[in-house]
Design an enzyme around this catalytic site. Sequence first.
Site, PDB file in Angstrom:
ATOM      1  N   MET A 121       0.855  -1.190   0.000  1.00 48.32           N
ATOM      2  CA  MET A 121       0.000   0.000   0.000  1.00 48.32           C
ATOM      3  C   MET A 121       0.888   1.235   0.000  1.00 48.32           C
ATOM      4  SD  MET A 121      -2.971  -1.074   2.754  1.00 48.32           S
ATOM      5  CE  MET A 121      -1.823  -1.841   3.929  1.00 48.32           C
ATOM      6  N   CYS A 138      -3.115  -1.881  -9.484  1.00 49.49           N
ATOM      7  CA  CYS A 138      -3.368  -0.552  -8.933  1.00 49.49           C
ATOM      8  C   CYS A 138      -4.382   0.193  -9.796  1.00 49.49           C
ATOM      9  CB  CYS A 138      -2.077   0.242  -8.846  1.00 49.49           C
ATOM     10  SG  CYS A 138      -2.305   1.911  -8.179  1.00 49.49           S
TER      11      CYS A 138
END
Length: 332
Positions: free
Chosen positions: A18, A101
């Site tokens: 992340m 992503c």
Amino acid sequence: MLAIGPYRHSSRVIIAPMAGVTDRPFRNLCRHFGAYWTVSEMITSDTRLWHTDKSQNRMRFHDEPEPRWVQIAGAEPLMMAEAARLNVERGAQIIDINMGCPARKVCNKAAGSALLRDENLVAKILTAVVDSVDIPVTLKIRLGWSPDEKNARAIAQIAEASGIQLLTVHGRTRACKFKGPVDYEAIGEVASAVSIPIVANGDIDSPEKARQVMRLTDAHAVMVGRVAQGSPWVADIFDHYLKTGERKDNPTQAEIKCTLVRHLGELHQFYGGVMGVRIARKHVAWYLQSIVDGNEFRQRFNRLQTTGEQLEAIEKAPLILRKSVVQENLAA
């Protein structure tokens, strides 16, 4: 038991990569609480950008405990291969390729989940990276670009043929981003199409949910993201439940407070005084999601300008009356 190349461990919970979260200090804390599998923040494959502080910090992993699992992102096969080789030279032991992503700034460069629209390019990138290194290469994807353009099964088969050793599937498309239900059945369909290990990802926010998803998808493991923010102990709690069927208590309030102090200290040491203070603010917000007068405390905390002021504020605060996401789900 989950195996990636030479790395084998009983843990079946992976801390997701992340951006802005899973930096070195956070990975250290997760390992402190028992996590074995953690993936670094995404590193751009464009080496021309590696001189920036952001990239330099993301590539400071050479002396971390193994396995050092490093994610790279980009859209040019040769550039991705070079980035993989250079990260291996820096100590990476597993390379993960980001094709999941959904961020606009990533997709606008035809990277991340935008790559799923070009299966030929996917094959070229995967083959180039796998052939460039002698360590395991893994891949993270979504179900496709949009609900009308789902091709995760085809991508999985390309990945397996290219030599990818593990595939993580987020059960939404790029268009869905992080909204709407996760299609776990679709993850299961991907798992049935290949023989490499599949990791299920998306809204796995409790130990019970982790076990349910693994059974539904036939996945080998789960990857958890947002539930770990402010809760670096979640991998241990999830793993314990997957192994025993028993609920393990969260750290005590006093332990959470000590963890937060330790986290702040590591952030300040890693990033320096100015950036450490700024980055600490969001982590504090995650830890203190539901303390008494939490909003007021966070507003005061966000105005603090030095490491010493931040640590003093946490030390003097009452015990953190936080009820984590994990506790809420267990109590439900």
